[in-house]
Design a protein around this motif. Structure first.
Motif, PDB file in Angstrom:
ATOM      1  N   THR A   5       0.854  -1.176   0.000  1.00  0.00           N
ATOM      2  CA  THR A   5       0.000   0.000   0.000  1.00  0.00           C
ATOM      3  C   THR A   5       0.895   1.232   0.000  1.00  0.00           C
ATOM      4  O   THR A   5       2.100   1.136   0.263  1.00  0.00           O
ATOM      5  N   LEU A   6       0.326   2.381  -0.298  1.00  0.00           N
ATOM      6  CA  LEU A   6       1.130   3.600  -0.362  1.00  0.00           C
ATOM      7  C   LEU A   6       1.843   3.892   0.952  1.00  0.00           C
ATOM      8  O   LEU A   6       2.998   4.309   0.954  1.00  0.00           O
ATOM      9  N   ASP A   7       1.165   3.656   2.068  1.00  0.00           N
ATOM     10  CA  ASP A   7       1.796   3.962   3.355  1.00  0.00           C
ATOM     11  C   ASP A   7       2.900   2.969   3.723  1.00  0.00           C
ATOM     12  O   ASP A   7       3.663   3.207   4.643  1.00  0.00           O
ATOM     13  N   GLU A   8       3.040   1.885   2.990  1.00  0.00           N
ATOM     14  CA  GLU A   8       4.130   0.939   3.209  1.00  0.00           C
ATOM     15  C   GLU A   8       5.334   1.235   2.316  1.00  0.00           C
ATOM     16  O   GLU A   8       6.400   0.657   2.499  1.00  0.00           O
ATOM     17  N   ARG A   9       5.181   2.136   1.374  1.00  0.00           N
ATOM     18  CA  ARG A   9       6.248   2.430   0.420  1.00  0.00           C
ATOM     19  C   ARG A   9       7.240   3.467   0.927  1.00  0.00           C
ATOM     20  O   ARG A   9       8.370   3.510   0.476  1.00  0.00           O
ATOM     21  N   ILE A  10       6.836   4.314   1.846  1.00  0.00           N
ATOM     22  CA  ILE A  10       7.703   5.352   2.393  1.00  0.00           C
ATOM     23  C   ILE A  10       7.945   5.037   3.870  1.00  0.00           C
ATOM     24  O   ILE A  10       6.995   4.851   4.625  1.00  0.00           O
ATOM     25  N   VAL A  11       9.217   4.964   4.251  1.00  0.00           N
ATOM     26  CA  VAL A  11       9.578   4.616   5.629  1.00  0.00           C
ATOM     27  C   VAL A  11      10.590   5.612   6.179  1.00  0.00           C
ATOM     28  O   VAL A  11      11.268   6.307   5.423  1.00  0.00           O
ATOM     29  N   LYS A  12      10.658   5.671   7.491  1.00  0.00           N
ATOM     30  CA  LYS A  12      11.679   6.451   8.190  1.00  0.00           C
ATOM     31  C   LYS A  12      12.371   5.500   9.154  1.00  0.00           C
ATOM     32  O   LYS A  12      11.723   4.874   9.979  1.00  0.00           O
ATOM     33  N   THR A  13      13.687   5.384   9.015  1.00  0.00           N
ATOM     34  CA  THR A  13      14.453   4.481   9.855  1.00  0.00           C
ATOM     35  C   THR A  13      15.608   5.254  10.477  1.00  0.00           C
ATOM     36  O   THR A  13      16.431   5.814   9.748  1.00  0.00           O
ATOM     37  N   PRO A  14      15.659   5.316  11.819  1.00  0.00           N
ATOM     38  CA  PRO A  14      16.793   6.004  12.444  1.00  0.00           C
ATOM     39  C   PRO A  14      18.112   5.406  11.960  1.00  0.00           C
ATOM     40  O   PRO A  14      18.248   4.192  11.841  1.00  0.00           O
ATOM     41  N   GLY A  15      19.050   6.276  11.606  1.00  0.00           N
ATOM     42  CA  GLY A  15      20.355   5.812  11.168  1.00  0.00           C
ATOM     43  C   GLY A  15      20.469   5.512   9.679  1.00  0.00           C
ATOM     44  O   GLY A  15      21.547   5.214   9.189  1.00  0.00           O
ATOM     45  N   VAL A  16      19.360   5.562   8.964  1.00  0.00           N
ATOM     46  CA  VAL A  16      19.387   5.350   7.515  1.00  0.00           C
ATOM     47  C   VAL A  16      18.967   6.656   6.857  1.00  0.00           C
ATOM     48  O   VAL A  16      17.885   7.177   7.127  1.00  0.00           O
ATOM     49  N   CYS A  17      19.843   7.192   6.030  1.00  0.00           N
ATOM     50  CA  CYS A  17      19.589   8.475   5.351  1.00  0.00           C
ATOM     51  C   CYS A  17      19.254   9.574   6.355  1.00  0.00           C
ATOM     52  O   CYS A  17      18.397  10.414   6.110  1.00  0.00           O
ATOM     53  N   GLY A  18      19.899   9.522   7.494  1.00  0.00           N
ATOM     54  CA  GLY A  18      19.667  10.546   8.512  1.00  0.00           C
ATOM     55  C   GLY A  18      18.268  10.516   9.087  1.00  0.00           C
ATOM     56  O   GLY A  18      17.793  11.511   9.633  1.00  0.00           O
ATOM     57  N   GLY A  19      17.578   9.398   8.951  1.00  0.00           N
ATOM     58  CA  GLY A  19      16.215   9.281   9.469  1.00  0.00           C
ATOM     59  C   GLY A  19      15.179   9.957   8.585  1.00  0.00           C
ATOM     60  O   GLY A  19      14.006  10.039   8.959  1.00  0.00           O
ATOM     61  N   LYS A  20      15.595  10.432   7.414  1.00  0.00           N
ATOM     62  CA  LYS A  20      14.660  11.094   6.491  1.00  0.00           C
ATOM     63  C   LYS A  20      13.726  10.064   5.864  1.00  0.00           C
ATOM     64  O   LYS A  20      14.104   8.899   5.681  1.00  0.00           O
ATOM     65  N   PRO A  21      12.517  10.498   5.508  1.00  0.00           N
ATOM     66  CA  PRO A  21      11.612   9.571   4.826  1.00  0.00           C
ATOM     67  C   PRO A  21      12.201   9.165   3.481  1.00  0.00           C
ATOM     68  O   PRO A  21      12.766   9.994   2.762  1.00  0.00           O
ATOM     69  N   ARG A  22      12.080   7.873   3.168  1.00  0.00           N
ATOM     70  CA  ARG A  22      12.697   7.339   1.960  1.00  0.00           C
ATOM     71  C   ARG A  22      11.863   6.204   1.398  1.00  0.00           C
ATOM     72  O   ARG A  22      10.960   5.687   2.074  1.00  0.00           O
ATOM     73  N   VAL A  23      12.162   5.841   0.175  1.00  0.00           N
ATOM     74  CA  VAL A  23      11.489   4.708  -0.460  1.00  0.00           C
ATOM     75  C   VAL A  23      11.947   3.440   0.250  1.00  0.00           C
ATOM     76  O   VAL A  23      13.153   3.213   0.425  1.00  0.00           O
ATOM     77  N   ASP A  24      11.001   2.626   0.671  1.00  0.00           N
ATOM     78  CA  ASP A  24      11.310   1.402   1.410  1.00  0.00           C
ATOM     79  C   ASP A  24      12.273   0.520   0.625  1.00  0.00           C
ATOM     80  O   ASP A  24      12.099   0.291  -0.573  1.00  0.00           O
ATOM     81  N   GLY A  25      13.318   0.081   1.307  1.00  0.00           N
ATOM     82  CA  GLY A  25      14.296  -0.816   0.705  1.00  0.00           C
ATOM     83  C   GLY A  25      15.356  -0.107  -0.123  1.00  0.00           C
ATOM     84  O   GLY A  25      16.214  -0.763  -0.710  1.00  0.00           O
ATOM     85  N   ARG A  26      15.302   1.213  -0.183  1.00  0.00           N
ATOM     86  CA  ARG A  26      16.240   1.987  -0.979  1.00  0.00           C
ATOM     87  C   ARG A  26      16.767   3.155  -0.154  1.00  0.00           C
ATOM     88  O   ARG A  26      16.191   3.526   0.851  1.00  0.00           O
TER      89      ARG A  26
END
Length: 87
Positions: A5-26
């Protein structure tokens, strides 16, 4: 493969890309997509093709941007200011 779903495509992960929202898995941030689309004038198809993403990933990133536009515009402006300062 299960459809995301659209809400599963954008993630925020501490320590990855500075915690910025990003495309899941990328490591492609929403900010990247916005800059490519709005500032460089690339179409969603061009971005998806260039970075091997699904169109839904691009549209999810743009939808996320419009839902959080002021915060992301501020982050982009801070990045621009940092680049100017470093020059």
């Amino acid at each position: 493969m299960a459809t995301k779903t659209l809400d599963e495509r954008i993630v925020k992960t501490p320590g990855v890309c500075g915690g910025k929202p990003r495309v899941d898995g990328r490591r492609i941030t929403v900010q990247n997509v916005v800059i490519w689309h709005d500032r460089l004038g690339w179409s969603a198809d061009e971005i998806a093709s260039e970075y091997d993403l699904e169109l839904a990933d691009i549209y999810a990133a743009l939808a996320y941007y419009f839902a959080h536009q002021s915060a992301l515009d501020e982050a982009i402006a801070q990045g621009d200011a940092f680049v100017r300062e470093m020059r």
